[in-house]
Write an enzyme that holds these catalytic residues in place. Structure first.
Site, PDB file in Angstrom:
ATOM      1  N   HIS A 149      30.740 -20.768 -78.459  1.00 46.38           N
ATOM      2  CA  HIS A 149      30.945 -20.330 -79.933  1.00 46.38           C
ATOM      3  C   HIS A 149      29.919 -21.063 -80.643  1.00 46.38           C
ATOM      4  O   HIS A 149      28.953 -21.533 -80.390  1.00 46.38           O
ATOM      5  CB  HIS A 149      32.306 -21.118 -80.024  1.00 46.38           C
ATOM      6  CG  HIS A 149      32.110 -22.630 -80.024  1.00 46.38           C
ATOM      7  ND1 HIS A 149      32.007 -23.403 -78.845  1.00 46.38           N
ATOM      8  CD2 HIS A 149      31.879 -23.494 -81.134  1.00 46.38           C
ATOM      9  CE1 HIS A 149      32.003 -24.796 -79.218  1.00 46.38           C
ATOM     10  NE2 HIS A 149      31.874 -25.013 -80.483  1.00 46.38           N
ATOM     11  N   ASP A 208      29.759 -22.508 -84.888  1.00 49.95           N
ATOM     12  CA  ASP A 208      30.721 -23.422 -85.690  1.00 49.95           C
ATOM     13  C   ASP A 208      30.790 -22.784 -86.868  1.00 49.95           C
ATOM     14  O   ASP A 208      29.824 -22.276 -87.566  1.00 49.95           O
ATOM     15  CB  ASP A 208      30.238 -24.701 -85.689  1.00 49.95           C
ATOM     16  CG  ASP A 208      30.354 -25.702 -84.514  1.00 49.95           C
ATOM     17  OD1 ASP A 208      30.876 -25.180 -83.391  1.00 49.95           O
ATOM     18  OD2 ASP A 208      29.608 -26.572 -84.522  1.00 49.95           O
ATOM     19  N   HIS A 227      26.605 -22.489 -78.617  1.00 45.02           N
ATOM     20  CA  HIS A 227      26.771 -23.526 -77.658  1.00 45.02           C
ATOM     21  C   HIS A 227      28.080 -23.605 -76.867  1.00 45.02           C
ATOM     22  O   HIS A 227      28.992 -23.035 -77.021  1.00 45.02           O
ATOM     23  CB  HIS A 227      26.375 -24.855 -78.372  1.00 45.02           C
ATOM     24  CG  HIS A 227      27.371 -25.142 -79.544  1.00 45.02           C
ATOM     25  ND1 HIS A 227      27.348 -24.817 -80.818  1.00 45.02           N
ATOM     26  CD2 HIS A 227      28.481 -25.863 -79.636  1.00 45.02           C
ATOM     27  CE1 HIS A 227      28.143 -25.087 -81.567  1.00 45.02           C
ATOM     28  NE2 HIS A 227      29.202 -25.630 -81.101  1.00 45.02           N
ATOM     29  N   ARG A 265      34.336 -37.003 -70.272  1.00 40.58           N
ATOM     30  CA  ARG A 265      33.303 -36.820 -71.652  1.00 40.58           C
ATOM     31  C   ARG A 265      34.057 -36.847 -72.987  1.00 40.58           C
ATOM     32  O   ARG A 265      35.197 -36.361 -72.667  1.00 40.58           O
ATOM     33  CB  ARG A 265      32.429 -35.599 -71.206  1.00 40.58           C
ATOM     34  CG  ARG A 265      31.769 -35.440 -72.276  1.00 40.58           C
ATOM     35  CD  ARG A 265      30.602 -34.270 -72.176  1.00 40.58           C
ATOM     36  NE  ARG A 265      29.627 -34.008 -72.890  1.00 40.58           N
ATOM     37  CZ  ARG A 265      29.563 -33.670 -74.045  1.00 40.58           C
ATOM     38  NH1 ARG A 265      30.818 -33.019 -74.551  1.00 40.58           N
ATOM     39  NH2 ARG A 265      28.511 -33.684 -74.687  1.00 40.58           N
TER      40      ARG A 265
END
Ligand SMILES: C=C1C[C@]23C[C@H]1CC[C@H]2[C@@]12CCC[C@@](C)(C(=O)O1)[C@H]2[C@@H]3C(=O)O
Ligand SMILES: O=C(O)CCC(=O)C(=O)O
Ligand SMILES: [Fe+2]
Length: 359
Positions: free
Chosen positions: A234, A236, A291, A301
């Site tokens: 996607h 941002d 990304h 994570r």
């Protein structure tokens, strides 16, 4: 009265199954709902362990690390935004122990039992709270991810989880947004300077009339990481995003002709990536960084993203030099959010003024 970011999302409700995350703790194997077809667009084979592209191009092959105190920082930021749509920032002025505190609060939240977190579930038309990533409906499989979205004070959501003990979480998140805003304003002034856009047109910078939102991300340790997806590809919907990633690998940036490049964690640096709004404003001079996040079977994570941009009623109009034409039609942030809510990755080409719609 000006529209808020939450209101901009209210017109685009999601179905509950696109909001309620899986209770990951109860799975020892990857459920089919979370098994993604394997892709071969992973360029990471071409990369050395420090995330550098393994070729002879010595100083242009890694996502650059920029020192904010460097007298040439502005120029380096411009080059990084053109080439990568991202950079890593050191000497950013946010104390490391404070960033660690934010991460601790995120861990405290995500380590709660599923039934506690679901008390703060984002509503169908809501902008904030606990849930899957907003982009979920655009993908056939679910992501190995849980998120918590904050716009301003998180107290309404936090009170549902910790009725008597919400203050620490709220204070930490509000303080983080305050510090991020200051850093974001500094970066915005530099970026607009590079683009030759006057401060006059941008009185919103430094005011409280801006978009600032935060997303806590959690990617649990995954039993079958090669088949899973942490966060699907996607861009941002921000001017830019300032991201703190924990010391666990996973973030990857798409580079044309190469594939996905790992963005390696460096202690005490923040990742800055350009968003759609800056891509439009810069008339596509600055890349908007595509990304994704991959997961692993060794550790959990965490990441903390801060999305920054002009207010939702701001008219985003490409800045053009003397000899160039605008590549996008001018539109408000709110209108762009609406188009993206229906088209995700296709939103930019829908507002493109170019006939071949290839941008
Ligand atoms: C201010 C923002 C930015 C949002 C929407 C809203 C709140 C949550 C953000 C994210 C966070 C996770 C990735 C993303 C793609 C998503 O699914 O939700 C982001 C999205 C965007 O950048 O569009
Ligand atoms: O977790 C990460 O490293 C990236 C998160 C992200 O892309 C987002 O929140 O938009
Ligand atoms: Fe992102």
């Amino acid at each position: 009265m000006a529209t808020t970011l939450s209101e901009a999302y209210r017109d685009h409700p999601l179905h509950l199954h696109h909001i309620i995350p899986l209770d990951f703790s109860s799975f020892r194997t990857l459920p089919d709902s979370h098994a993604w077809p394997q892709s071969n667009d992973d360029g990471s084979d071409n990369f050395t362990s420090n995330g550098c592209y393994d070729n002879d191009d010595e100083d242009g092959s890694c996502i650059p690390i920029i020192d904010l105190n460097d007298p040439n920082a502005m120029e380096q930021i411009g080059l990084a935004c053109e080439k990568w749509g991202a950079f890593q920032l050191k000497n950013h002025g946010i104390p490391l122990n404070f960033i660690e505190e934010v991460e601790e609060e995120a861990k405290r939240l995500f380590s709660l039992p599923s039934k506690e977190k679901l008390k703060a579930l984002r509503s169908a038309g809501g902008g904030t709270g606990y849930g899957r990533a907003r982009i979920s409906p655009f993908f056939p499989k679910f992501m190995w991810h849980e998120g918590f979205t904050i716009m301003g004070s998180p107290s309404n959501d936090a009170k549902k989880i910790w009725p008597n003990d919400y203050k620490r979480f709220c204070d930490t998140m509000e303080n983080y947004q305050k510090q991020m805003k200051t850093l974001a304003e500094k970066l915005t002034n530099m970026i607009l300077n590079i683009l030759g856009i006057s401060q006059e047109q941008n009185k919103w910078i430094g005011s409280n009339n801006h978009v600032g939102a935060m997303q806590l991300n959690f990617y649990p340790c995954c039993p079958d990481p090669k088949k899973a997806m942490g966060l699907a590809p996607h861009t941002d919907t921000s001017l830019f995003t300032i991201l703190h990633q924990s010391q666990t690998n996973g973030l990857q940036l798409f580079k044309e002709g190469v594939g996905y490049v790992p963005v390696d964690p460096h202690p005490n640096t923040l990742v800055v990536n350009t968003g759609d709004i800056l891509h439009i404003l810069s008339n596509s001079r600055f890349r908007c960084s595509l990304h994704r996040v991959v997961v692993n079977d060794i550790s959990d994570r965490y990441s903390v993203a801060y999305f920054y941009g002009p207010p939702v009623d701001y008219l985003v109009s490409p800045c053009v030099g003397d000899n160039s034409l605008p590549r996008f039609r001018a539109l408000t942030v709110k209108d762009y959010i609406g188009i993206k809510a229906k088209n995700l990755g296709g939103a930019l080409s829908l507002i493109s003024t170019l006939l071949d719609h290839d941008d």
